[in-house]
Scaffold this motif. Structure first.
Motif, PDB file in Angstrom:
ATOM      1  N   LYS A   1       0.827  -1.161  -0.004  1.00  0.00           N
ATOM      2  CA  LYS A   1      -0.117  -0.047   0.103  1.00  0.00           C
ATOM      3  C   LYS A   1       0.780   1.320  -0.090  1.00  0.00           C
ATOM      4  N   SER A   2       1.813   1.253   0.809  1.00  0.00           N
ATOM      5  CA  SER A   2       2.514   2.469   1.011  1.00  0.00           C
ATOM      6  C   SER A   2       3.677   2.841  -0.041  1.00  0.00           C
ATOM      7  N   THR A   3       4.142   1.574  -0.816  1.00  0.00           N
ATOM      8  CA  THR A   3       4.793   1.704  -1.902  1.00  0.00           C
ATOM      9  C   THR A   3       4.033   2.137  -2.965  1.00  0.00           C
ATOM     10  N   LEU A   4       2.685   1.720  -3.118  1.00  0.00           N
ATOM     11  CA  LEU A   4       2.063   2.337  -4.267  1.00  0.00           C
ATOM     12  C   LEU A   4       1.544   3.750  -4.094  1.00  0.00           C
ATOM     13  N   ILE A   5       1.389   4.177  -3.165  1.00  0.00           N
ATOM     14  CA  ILE A   5       1.159   5.524  -2.980  1.00  0.00           C
ATOM     15  C   ILE A   5       2.398   6.362  -3.135  1.00  0.00           C
ATOM     16  N   GLY A   6       3.696   5.770  -2.779  1.00  0.00           N
ATOM     17  CA  GLY A   6       4.872   6.404  -2.909  1.00  0.00           C
ATOM     18  C   GLY A   6       5.174   6.671  -4.371  1.00  0.00           C
TER      19      GLY A   6
ATOM     20  N   ILE B   1      15.443   3.622  -4.406  1.00  0.00           N
ATOM     21  CA  ILE B   1      14.677   4.023  -3.467  1.00  0.00           C
ATOM     22  C   ILE B   1      13.386   3.265  -2.852  1.00  0.00           C
ATOM     23  N   ASP B   2      13.304   3.108  -1.400  1.00  0.00           N
ATOM     24  CA  ASP B   2      12.205   2.587  -0.927  1.00  0.00           C
ATOM     25  C   ASP B   2      10.873   3.753  -1.036  1.00  0.00           C
ATOM     26  N   LEU B   3      10.138   3.857  -1.610  1.00  0.00           N
ATOM     27  CA  LEU B   3       9.111   4.655  -1.781  1.00  0.00           C
ATOM     28  C   LEU B   3       8.258   4.741  -0.650  1.00  0.00           C
ATOM     29  N   ALA B   4       8.146   3.487   0.126  1.00  0.00           N
ATOM     30  CA  ALA B   4       7.305   3.294   1.159  1.00  0.00           C
ATOM     31  C   ALA B   4       7.461   4.362   2.312  1.00  0.00           C
ATOM     32  N   ILE B   5       8.688   4.878   2.214  1.00  0.00           N
ATOM     33  CA  ILE B   5       9.133   5.948   3.682  1.00  0.00           C
ATOM     34  C   ILE B   5       8.252   7.011   3.328  1.00  0.00           C
ATOM     35  N   LEU B   6       7.675   7.468   2.178  1.00  0.00           N
ATOM     36  CA  LEU B   6       7.018   8.710   1.923  1.00  0.00           C
ATOM     37  C   LEU B   6       5.667   8.625   2.796  1.00  0.00           C
ATOM     38  N   THR B   7       5.042   7.479   3.322  1.00  0.00           N
ATOM     39  CA  THR B   7       3.792   7.582   3.899  1.00  0.00           C
ATOM     40  C   THR B   7       4.119   6.881   5.389  1.00  0.00           C
ATOM     41  N   ASP B   8       5.008   6.137   5.678  1.00  0.00           N
ATOM     42  CA  ASP B   8       5.358   5.332   6.747  1.00  0.00           C
ATOM     43  C   ASP B   8       6.090   6.576   7.750  1.00  0.00           C
ATOM     44  N   GLY B   9       5.125   7.305   8.315  1.00  0.00           N
ATOM     45  CA  GLY B   9       5.578   8.322   9.121  1.00  0.00           C
ATOM     46  C   GLY B   9       6.264   8.290  10.441  1.00  0.00           C
ATOM     47  N   LEU B  10       5.495   7.349  11.286  1.00  0.00           N
ATOM     48  CA  LEU B  10       5.723   6.938  12.517  1.00  0.00           C
ATOM     49  C   LEU B  10       7.053   6.076  12.540  1.00  0.00           C
TER      50      LEU B  10
ATOM     51  N   ALA C   1       3.448  -1.991  -8.377  1.00  0.00           N
ATOM     52  CA  ALA C   1       3.936  -0.733  -7.429  1.00  0.00           C
ATOM     53  C   ALA C   1       5.543  -0.520  -7.209  1.00  0.00           C
ATOM     54  N   LEU C   2       6.278  -1.650  -7.113  1.00  0.00           N
ATOM     55  CA  LEU C   2       7.613  -1.388  -6.869  1.00  0.00           C
ATOM     56  C   LEU C   2       8.165  -1.202  -8.429  1.00  0.00           C
ATOM     57  N   LYS C   3       7.897  -1.725  -9.598  1.00  0.00           N
ATOM     58  CA  LYS C   3       8.498  -1.481 -10.757  1.00  0.00           C
ATOM     59  C   LYS C   3       7.734  -0.256 -11.556  1.00  0.00           C
ATOM     60  N   GLY C   4       6.677   0.114 -11.006  1.00  0.00           N
ATOM     61  CA  GLY C   4       5.863   1.292 -11.502  1.00  0.00           C
ATOM     62  C   GLY C   4       4.842   0.682 -12.663  1.00  0.00           C
ATOM     63  N   ASP C   5       4.651  -0.337 -12.861  1.00  0.00           N
ATOM     64  CA  ASP C   5       3.809  -0.843 -14.149  1.00  0.00           C
ATOM     65  C   ASP C   5       2.435  -0.460 -13.712  1.00  0.00           C
ATOM     66  N   ASN C   6       1.900   0.151 -14.718  1.00  0.00           N
ATOM     67  CA  ASN C   6       0.292   0.439 -14.773  1.00  0.00           C
ATOM     68  C   ASN C   6      -0.119   1.435 -13.629  1.00  0.00           C
ATOM     69  N   ILE C   7       0.906   2.059 -13.041  1.00  0.00           N
ATOM     70  CA  ILE C   7       0.503   3.165 -11.865  1.00  0.00           C
ATOM     71  C   ILE C   7       0.408   4.556 -12.636  1.00  0.00           C
ATOM     72  N   VAL C   8       1.302   5.007 -13.109  1.00  0.00           N
ATOM     73  CA  VAL C   8       1.176   6.206 -13.804  1.00  0.00           C
ATOM     74  C   VAL C   8       1.435   5.987 -15.274  1.00  0.00           C
ATOM     75  N   HIS C   9       2.192   4.928 -15.453  1.00  0.00           N
ATOM     76  CA  HIS C   9       2.862   4.817 -17.037  1.00  0.00           C
ATOM     77  C   HIS C   9       2.297   3.524 -17.290  1.00  0.00           C
ATOM     78  N   GLN C  10       1.752   3.222 -18.671  1.00  0.00           N
ATOM     79  CA  GLN C  10       1.257   1.827 -18.726  1.00  0.00           C
ATOM     80  C   GLN C  10       2.413   0.720 -19.070  1.00  0.00           C
ATOM     81  N   SER C  11       2.269  -0.201 -18.710  1.00  0.00           N
ATOM     82  CA  SER C  11       3.106  -1.321 -18.397  1.00  0.00           C
ATOM     83  C   SER C  11       3.591  -1.824 -19.894  1.00  0.00           C
ATOM     84  N   GLY C  12       4.842  -2.078 -20.159  1.00  0.00           N
ATOM     85  CA  GLY C  12       5.221  -2.546 -21.245  1.00  0.00           C
ATOM     86  C   GLY C  12       5.328  -3.990 -21.088  1.00  0.00           C
TER      87      GLY C  12
END
Length: 415
Positions: A16-21, A50-59, A180-191
């Protein structure tokens, strides 16, 4: 540019946190100082990225354990829309946090680990989405990179989830294969998934409808009576509030509840402007043609479609306090701007939210959800939650501590 409020839900380590990141990273919504902190952080992925989950794991506890505990809110925007994201915890221990984060959402993203498929926590999260009346659902089947982007795996999970959704009467569902880790179909279409020809997650979020319920019955709880009593505004009397649903027009016949007083609208003010019609979502000041007894806590409704009025209400209850529900105790109930005392007069049943089975209830403890009957000191004017999330919900407050101890969804007026 309107705002979409959505939340994420999923089992521990579903991403979840990685997807948001990833959403924030790929839409260039990360501030420079945040990016610098990410690059300097000790937490990295196995491939050194970069571990993008850090963006939302605030505690600190979240960063140490790699799980989401509290609700984290993030804000970003694209050229088409603004967004408010609630990253909610998935563990059963934090059900109350998830209910809080999801209560105002327009859309739910339910994450499923492609390696594990539909699991017990998926059932629980889907039940909560159904309970809270969230109509738009995106089922994001994550970690597709770890199952070789298999269409067969994706289709098998979709088939199983559809059976669950039918059981809970969820209809507006979009199924999306992502990494979410690789970015497939999050913002950009997956190849990597030529077999998927649907939209990316950000395209879905930009296009979903979030309009307020303009066609519903007109409801406006009065927040404040404006009475300046100055020489210039000697006769000014306005009733301020936010319209929950429907619309009000000048000359509409209205009823004030719970008193039942009737009048009609003479003027509608919106900031410094006068409107002929005000719609759901607008905060306005309404003037009436007659001087009626009206104060904070009353509700202005259209006379042609009045809500339920009762002191006995059947409701779904999510218990949020570490101390169990006490049927002998008098609580406070806050329904919009109305605050009155109440008791829980009957425990009808409790739901096992992992199996969806209903059991007789002798008590309600932290994170329990079920059906109860409330007895209120004052008559409440309410709609059923299935018809109006705004006018069909309330909170319970412990009068001894002033803590919110329960979330309520009204299901019926008891005769």
């Amino acid at each position: 540019m309107n705002i979409l409020k959505f939340f994420t839900a999923g089992s521990v380590d579903d991403g979840k946190s990685t997807l948001i990141g990833r959403l924030l990273y790929d839409t260039n919504s990360i501030l420079a100082d945040q990016m610098e902190a990410l690059q300097n952080a000790n937490r990295k992925n196995d491939d050194g990225t970069i571990d993008l989950a850090i963006l939302t794991d605030g505690l600190r506890a979240e960063r140490e354990q790699g799980i989401t505990i509290d609700v984290a809110y993030k804000y970003f925007q694209t050229e088409k829309r603004k967004f408010i994201i609630a990253d909610t915890p998935g563990h059963i221990q934090y059900t109350r946090n998830m209910v809080t984060g999801a209560s105002t959402a327009d859309l739910a993203i339910i994450l499923i680990d492609a390696r594990n498929g539909v699991v017990e926590q998926t059932i629980r999260h889907t039940y909560l989405v159904s309970l809270l009346g969230i109509k738009e659902v995106v089922v994001a089947i994550n970690k597709m990179d770890m199952v070789s982007y298999s269409e067969t795996v994706f289709n098998a999970i979709v088939t199983k989830y559809k059976a669950l959704a039918a059981q809970l009467n969820l209809k507006q569902i979009t199924y999306l294969p992502v990494s979410a880790l690789k970015g497939d179909n999050i913002v950009h279409q997956s190849g990597q998934m030529a077999w998927y020809d649907g939209k990316s997650l950000i395209e879905l979020l930009e296009q979903v409808n979030t309009e307020e319920p303009q066609q519903g019955p007109a409801r406006m709880p009065v927040q404040w009576v404006i009475r300046p009593q100055t020489d210039q505004l000697h006769d000014y009397r306005g009733y301020a509030g936010r319209i929950l649903s429907g619309s009000f027009k000048v000359n509409d016949k209205i009823t004030v509840l719970p008193s039942g007083a009737r009048s009609s609208i003479s003027k509608i003010e919106f900031f410094d402007n006068e409107l002929q019609e005000a719609q759901a979502g607008q905060s306005v000041t309404i003037h009436l043609k007659d001087n009626v007894d009206l104060s904070r806590g009353d509700t202005i409704v259209n006379s042609s479609a009045v809500p339920h009025e009762s002191k006995l209400i059947e409701a779904d209850l999510c218990w949020m306090d570490t101390r169990p529900l006490d049927t002998e105790l008098t609580y406070l109930i806050q329904h919009n701007s109305t605050l009155t005392r109440c008791k829980v007069s009957e425990l009808i049943y409790k739901v096992d939210i992992n199996t969806l089975e209903k059991h007789s209830a002798a008590a309600f403890a932290l994170n329990d959800i079920g059906r109860v009957v409330l007895k209120t000191a004052a008559t409440l004017a309410f709609d059923l939650y299935s018809e109006s999330r705004h006018n069909g919900s309330a909170i319970l407050i412990d009068s001894r501590t002033n803590l919110t101890v329960g979330a309520l969804m009204f299901r019926a007026a008891v005769e």
